[in-house]
Each structure stands twice: as structure tokens, then as C-alpha cells.
Design a protein around this motif. Structure first.
Motif, PDB file in Angstrom:
ATOM      1  N   LEU A  70      46.214  35.174  -2.574  1.00 12.12           N
ATOM      2  CA  LEU A  70      45.372  35.761  -1.535  1.00 12.12           C
ATOM      3  C   LEU A  70      43.972  36.044  -2.078  1.00 12.12           C
ATOM      4  N   MET A  92      49.723  25.766  -2.444  1.00 10.83           N
ATOM      5  CA  MET A  92      49.980  27.197  -2.544  1.00 10.83           C
ATOM      6  C   MET A  92      51.141  27.637  -1.647  1.00 10.83           C
ATOM      7  N   ASP A  93      51.342  26.917  -0.541  1.00 12.37           N
ATOM      8  CA  ASP A  93      52.415  27.308   0.380  1.00 12.37           C
ATOM      9  C   ASP A  93      53.781  27.278  -0.307  1.00 12.37           C
ATOM     10  N   LEU A  94      53.947  26.339  -1.241  1.00  8.05           N
ATOM     11  CA  LEU A  94      55.215  26.228  -1.976  1.00  8.05           C
ATOM     12  C   LEU A  94      55.479  27.488  -2.789  1.00  8.05           C
ATOM     13  N   ARG A  96      54.016  30.466  -2.340  1.00 11.44           N
ATOM     14  CA  ARG A  96      54.094  31.649  -1.477  1.00 11.44           C
ATOM     15  C   ARG A  96      55.466  31.802  -0.839  1.00 11.44           C
ATOM     16  N   ALA A  97      56.112  30.676  -0.541  1.00 14.52           N
ATOM     17  CA  ALA A  97      57.438  30.752   0.059  1.00 14.52           C
ATOM     18  C   ALA A  97      58.418  31.446  -0.882  1.00 14.52           C
ATOM     19  N   ALA A 121      59.528  32.594   9.405  1.00 15.37           N
ATOM     20  CA  ALA A 121      59.243  31.782   8.215  1.00 15.37           C
ATOM     21  C   ALA A 121      60.459  30.958   7.747  1.00 15.37           C
ATOM     22  N   LEU A 124      60.480  27.997  10.148  1.00 15.38           N
ATOM     23  CA  LEU A 124      59.317  27.103  10.081  1.00 15.38           C
ATOM     24  C   LEU A 124      59.137  26.490   8.699  1.00 15.38           C
ATOM     25  N   VAL A 125      59.305  27.302   7.671  1.00 16.31           N
ATOM     26  CA  VAL A 125      58.963  26.852   6.321  1.00 16.31           C
ATOM     27  C   VAL A 125      60.163  26.228   5.614  1.00 16.31           C
ATOM     28  N   MET A 173      63.123  35.146   3.027  1.00  8.18           N
ATOM     29  CA  MET A 173      62.735  33.864   2.423  1.00  8.18           C
ATOM     30  C   MET A 173      63.404  33.648   1.062  1.00  8.18           C
TER      31      MET A 173
ATOM     32  N   ARG B 155      50.592  33.682   5.874  1.00  6.04           N
ATOM     33  CA  ARG B 155      50.416  32.779   4.739  1.00  6.04           C
ATOM     34  C   ARG B 155      51.295  33.207   3.563  1.00  6.04           C
ATOM     35  N   GLY B 158      54.576  31.722   3.398  1.00  7.87           N
ATOM     36  CA  GLY B 158      54.654  30.290   3.135  1.00  7.87           C
ATOM     37  C   GLY B 158      54.219  29.422   4.299  1.00  7.87           C
ATOM     38  N   LEU B 159      53.811  30.044   5.427  1.00 12.19           N
ATOM     39  CA  LEU B 159      53.325  29.242   6.547  1.00 12.19           C
ATOM     40  C   LEU B 159      51.996  28.592   6.174  1.00 12.19           C
ATOM     41  N   SER B 160      51.768  27.385   6.667  1.00 12.03           N
ATOM     42  CA  SER B 160      50.475  26.741   6.455  1.00 12.03           C
ATOM     43  C   SER B 160      49.436  27.417   7.346  1.00 12.03           C
ATOM     44  N   HIS B 161      48.169  27.093   7.088  1.00  9.83           N
ATOM     45  CA  HIS B 161      47.107  27.681   7.906  1.00  9.83           C
ATOM     46  C   HIS B 161      47.352  27.411   9.389  1.00  9.83           C
ATOM     47  N   GLN B 163      50.188  26.490  10.937  1.00 10.47           N
ATOM     48  CA  GLN B 163      51.393  27.163  11.434  1.00 10.47           C
ATOM     49  C   GLN B 163      51.092  28.622  11.728  1.00 10.47           C
TER      50      GLN B 163
END
Lengths: 267, 256
Positions: A70, A92-94, A96-97, A121, A124-125, A173, B155, B158-161, B163
């Protein structure tokens, strides 16, 4: 996962070295730029509960928020769960999950029910089937003691309930690391306890980095306390050391200020 | 005199002044005008009806173009990618910074042939692009009005921008976006009258045709105004209903 990006060797989940972050002053404000981080080092191994303490403006929150991208440090090295967070090519999403975050102001999604806050999440993720995600979300809500609010909107919850939902949302998650940014600072005093209780319970099976002003919680739950001042860790060690026998004068001065009027156990 | 009395007096004076102004204007209108609503209704109203139909068509087609385009451009303006932000900036400035009348002329005389656009197509493209610039600004303001913590929380999970935008930020921005969007719809409807200059036979074009064919002026123009107003009112009411429907749930609770 390749060896370079796989789970960190030796259970090191966070490895921060010499992180620097400077916020430029607002144009024309005449104020100097703010050095939020100035040589910040921190290592967190699996199973540890690390509490970051320090005066406001010491860089605690910036450091924590850097751990899930962030904030973007200007210099230094930062590996989280084996990923190089300062690599511009990193997805980064990987990361952050796998890294849960709990905010001071909860940041629940007000337009969705409590249950949907938890399932959004994972569905979706992670691509989990909706009914499976719902079942697990209900179990998590049960664990934090608010399963009966599953169908409510967050706006109808008390602060303490909101923060417990936020913790459950992050847990949904299956993170390998949990970050807490002053999770009880926005709560009415009588609600602090219920949130700390959930965190205490969680501490048995989770690696956590917690920015907090709750010295009692830090003393009881933390495996390590790091005292920050001026954007770097000035002193760290087990709570019995840092909190009860601080070596650094600035740690001592800080603790004297925040522990005023509270009984301090003698060493 | 008490405060309340003073206020009452001021209000009465304002009403009186307004009434006087209206009376003055009305009194100067040509009272010898030979009204003939009968002939107008029998011989000419049908033409206005045809024009109204085309106005509805061109305005809704323009809206169908403007809405998605405006949303995309507005989101571009809030994106982190500098290229996307630049595209959004240029789009808004170009279509907002030139007169619609000039844009219509350019679409019709310069772009219509290479793009293979009919008169209708040129009018839709001009109205749609013009309105999309304003809609983009409305969307941008709405998105930026949602607490930054919402994007951060999404975010962090893990959501994309995109999403996060679609599932978390935009649904919360909709309520702030709707009222100014309604104004923009109404503006689009009224602006469609400018398409008359390229010979597109919508309501305003037909009204002028009726005027020159019938030598009547009051009846056709007053009727045209009433027709525009009627559609505007329907649009206003529709959006207000939508707002109320959305208002019951999440929005109230969005305010922590």
C-alpha cells in the motif's frame, strides 16, 4: 512457484532492509519533505507476533502498509512471503491475497452484507464456489462471535463488531501473514477488549505484525516488540525486555508517557 | 419589526417583484396575434410528432453512446496509469472545450464521409461524444468521493484495480453520480435540437418547417417547448425514483 518466489526459506515471511520513504512536501507549503521511513529493518519469521510501537509519526503505519504494497518505499530491499515487493514486475495481487490486512477504520464494504464482505475476495480472487465460500464465511463469523449478524449491513454493527468482521474477512482468504494497523484505536473503550480477545485467540496459529498502542496486549501476546522512532527500529526484543527494561532513552521516554498512571510490573 | 416579520416582508417583496416582471413581459407580447390552435392541431401537429420521435431516437442513441464512453473515460481519469490518465484528460478537454454546434458541423462535414456516417449517425456521434466528456467528470468526482480506504481494503484482499472498482467503489459512487447524471441526460436531450443545423429533422427542425409552412409562430414554438419539457420531467422523475430505490439500502449506511 519457482524457488526464488516460493515460500520463504527458513520460515522468514518478512525481510525488510534499509527501507526509506520520503513524502515530498506539498508544493509551495514551505515545509520540508517528511522522512516516513529512514533505514527501517524488520525480520518476521513464521509464527511470530511482532508488535510495532512508537510515537505518532514514527513510521509504524507506513512500515506496515509497505508490507502489502500500500506504500512504496523509495529505497532498500523488501521480501514478503519470498516475493521481492520492490520489483516493478511483481504481480502485487498475488502477494496481497496471502497477506491479510486489518485497518484502523475497519473499511468494511457498506453496500454489502457482512457475509458478502467475507465471500467477495475468496470468490473473485480464489475462484471458490459461492456456496462453499459462504459456508466457510459463516464458520469464521462463528469463530469471531457474530454469526447472527451475517445478513446485516456493516452500518448496523458496533465498532467492535465491525472490526471482528474485518478480521474474519481477512481470514477468509487463508492468509499466511496478518497485518493490523492500530486495530483498536478507533474503538470506544468498552469495545477494545472483544477485538483484542479475537486477536489473542488468533495469535496461536497465525503470524502477525501489529501496530498498536495497547501495551498490555503487546506484553501479553507479542513474541517480539519493535520500538520505532524517526522511521526506523530503535530497539527490539521480547516484550519483557523492551517494555520493562528499555535500553534506549527514547523508548524509555515513550513508555513513560504512555504508561503514565498504570502499574508496571517490577522486573 | 421582528426578524420573522422582516423575513416575511422580504419574501413578499421578492414574490411581488417576480410577478411584476412576468406581467411586464406578458403585457408586451403581441396581443393581436391570431391564435389558431384548431388549424395547427389539424394540419401541423403531426409533423411535430414526427420530429419528437426523431428527437427521442437521436437523444437515446446519443445517451447509449455517451454513458459507457463517459464511464470508461471517467475511470481512465482516476487510473494510476499515466497513459490512461492522459487519454482521459484529452478526451474531456477536447469535447468540453469546443462548442457543440462546431462539433456537430465537424462530424457532419469532415468526419461523416470517411467514417460512413449518415446524418443521424453524425448527430449521435456528436451528441454522444460531447455528453461523454461531462459524464466522465461526473463519474470521476463520484469515484473520488468514495473513501480511499474502500479501494485499499479491496486491494489488500487481492482484488485487482478493476475488480475493486467494479465490485466495491463504483456501487458506492452510483448514488453521488445519479443526480448530476440526470441533469446531463436532460442537457443531452435539449442539445439534440442543435442537430437541426445539419438537416436532421428532429423536433426543432420540424418546428421551423412548420413555422415557414404555416406562417404560425406561437403555436409551434410553444408546443415544441412543452414537448421538450415533458420529456425532461419524465427523465427527472425516473432518476428520482431510481435514487429513492437505491437510497433505502447501502447508501445511508455508507456514512459511518
Amino acid at each position: 512457484m519457482s524457488a526464488a518466489e516460493g515460500p520463504a526459506s527458513g520460515g522468514v515471511l518478512v525481510d525488510a532492509r534499509g527501507l526509506t520513504k520520503v513524502y515530498p512536501a506539498a508544493w509551495g507549503s514551505g515545509r520540508p519533505p517528511v522522512r516516513a521511513l529512514d533505514g527501517f529493518d524488520l525480520t518476521v519469521t513464521e509464527g511470530e507476533i511482532v508488535c510495532l510501537i512508537g510515537p505518532s509519526g514514527s513510521g509504524k503505519s507506513t512500515a506496515l502498509r509497505a508490507l502489502n504494497g500500500l506504500e512504496h518505499p523509495d529505497a532498500g530491499t523488501l521480501r514478503v512471503l519470498g516475493h521481492d515487493l520492490l520489483d516493478p514486475e511483481l504481480d502485487m495481487d498475488l502477494v496481497r491475497a496471502d497477506v491479510g490486512m486489518v485497518f484502523q477504520h475497519f473499511n468494511l464494504f457498506p453496500h454489502r452484507t457482512v457475509l458478502d464482505n467475507l465471500t467477495l475476495a475468496p470468490v473473485l480472487v480464489r475462484g471458490r464456489p459461492v456456496d462453499e465460500a459462504r459456508r466457510e464465511a459463516l464458520e469464521l463469523l462463528e469463530r469471531v462471535g457474530i454469526a447472527d449478524k451475517a445478513g446485516e449491513r456493516p452500518g448496523r454493527l458496533s465498532g467492535g463488531q465491525k472490526q471482528r468482521v474485518a478480521i474474519a474477512r481477512a481470514l477468509a482468504m487463508h492468509p499466511r501473514l496478518m497485518l493490523f494497523d492500530e486495530p483498536t484505536s478507533a474503538l470506544d473503550p468498552e469495545m477494545v477488549g472483544e477485538v483484542l480477545e479475537v486477536m489473542r485467540d488468533l495469535a496461536h496459529r497465525m503470524t502477525m505484525v501489529v501496530v498498536t498502542h495497547e501495551m498490555g496486549f503487546a506484553r501479553e501476546v507479542a513474541t517480539r516488540v519493535a520500538f520505532l522512532d524517526g522511521g526506523r527500529v530503535v530497539e527490539e526484543g521480547p516484550p519483557s525486555g523492551v517494555l520493562d527494561q528499555p535500553r534506549h532513552p527514547r523508548t524509555r521516554a515513550f513508555l513513560e508517557r504512555v504508561l503514565v498512571g498504570r502499574p508496571r510490573p517490577t522486573p | 419589526m421582528t426578524r420573522t416579520q422582516r423575513r416575511r416582508l422580504a419574501r413578499a417583496a421578492a414574490y411581488a417583484a417576480a410577478a411584476l416582471l412576468v406581467a411586464l413581459v406578458v403585457s408586451r407580447i403581441d396581443l393581436d396575434y391570431a391564435w389558431d390552435w384548431g388549424r395547427f392541431g389539424r394540419d401541423w401537429l403531426g409533423l411535430l410528432g414526427k420530429g419528437l420521435l426523431l428527437t427521442l431516437q437521436v437523444a437515446s442513441a446519443g445517451l447509449l453512446l455517451a454513458l459507457p464512453l463517459g464511464v470508461v473515460v471517467g475511470l481512465c481519469r482516476t487510473a494510476s496509469d499515466p497513459g490512461a490518465r492522459l487519454v482521459g484528460f484529452v478526451h474531456v478537454e477536447v469535447f468540453r472545450g469546443t462548442p457543440l454546434l462546431v462539433q456537430i458541423m465537424i462530424w457532419y462535414h469532415v468526419l461523416a464521409r470517411p467514417l460512413g456516417l449518415s446524418t443521424f449517425g453524425a448527430a449521435v456521434a456528436a451528441l454522444g461524444c460531447f455528453a461523454s466528456a461531462y459524464i466522465a467528470e461526473i463519474v470521476r468526482a463520484g469515484v473520488q468521493g468514495v473513501d480511499r480506504g474502500q479501494m485499499e481494503a479491496a486491494r489488500s484482499l487481492g482484488l485487482s484495480h478493476w475488480q475493486a472498482m467494479r465490485h466495491v467503489v463504483l456501487p458506492q459512487a452510483v448514488r453521488a453520480i445519479l443526480p448530476p447524471l440526470a441533469s446531463e441526460f436532460i442537457a443531452l436531450l435539449k442539445d439534440s435540437s442543435l442537430a437541426s443545423v445539419i438537416g436532421f429533422s428532429e423536433l426543432t427542425y420540424q418546428t421551423r418547417a412548420v413555422q415557414s409552412g404555416s406562417f404560425m409562430t406561437f403555436e409551434p414554438w410553444l408546443t415544441a417547448a412543452a414537448l421538450y419539457l415533458a420529456i425532461s420531467l419524465v427523465l427527472s422523475l425516473g432518476v428520482r425514483l431510481l435514487e429513492r430505490k437505491l437510497g433505502g439500502g447501502a447508501a445511508q449506511e455508507a456514512i459511518r
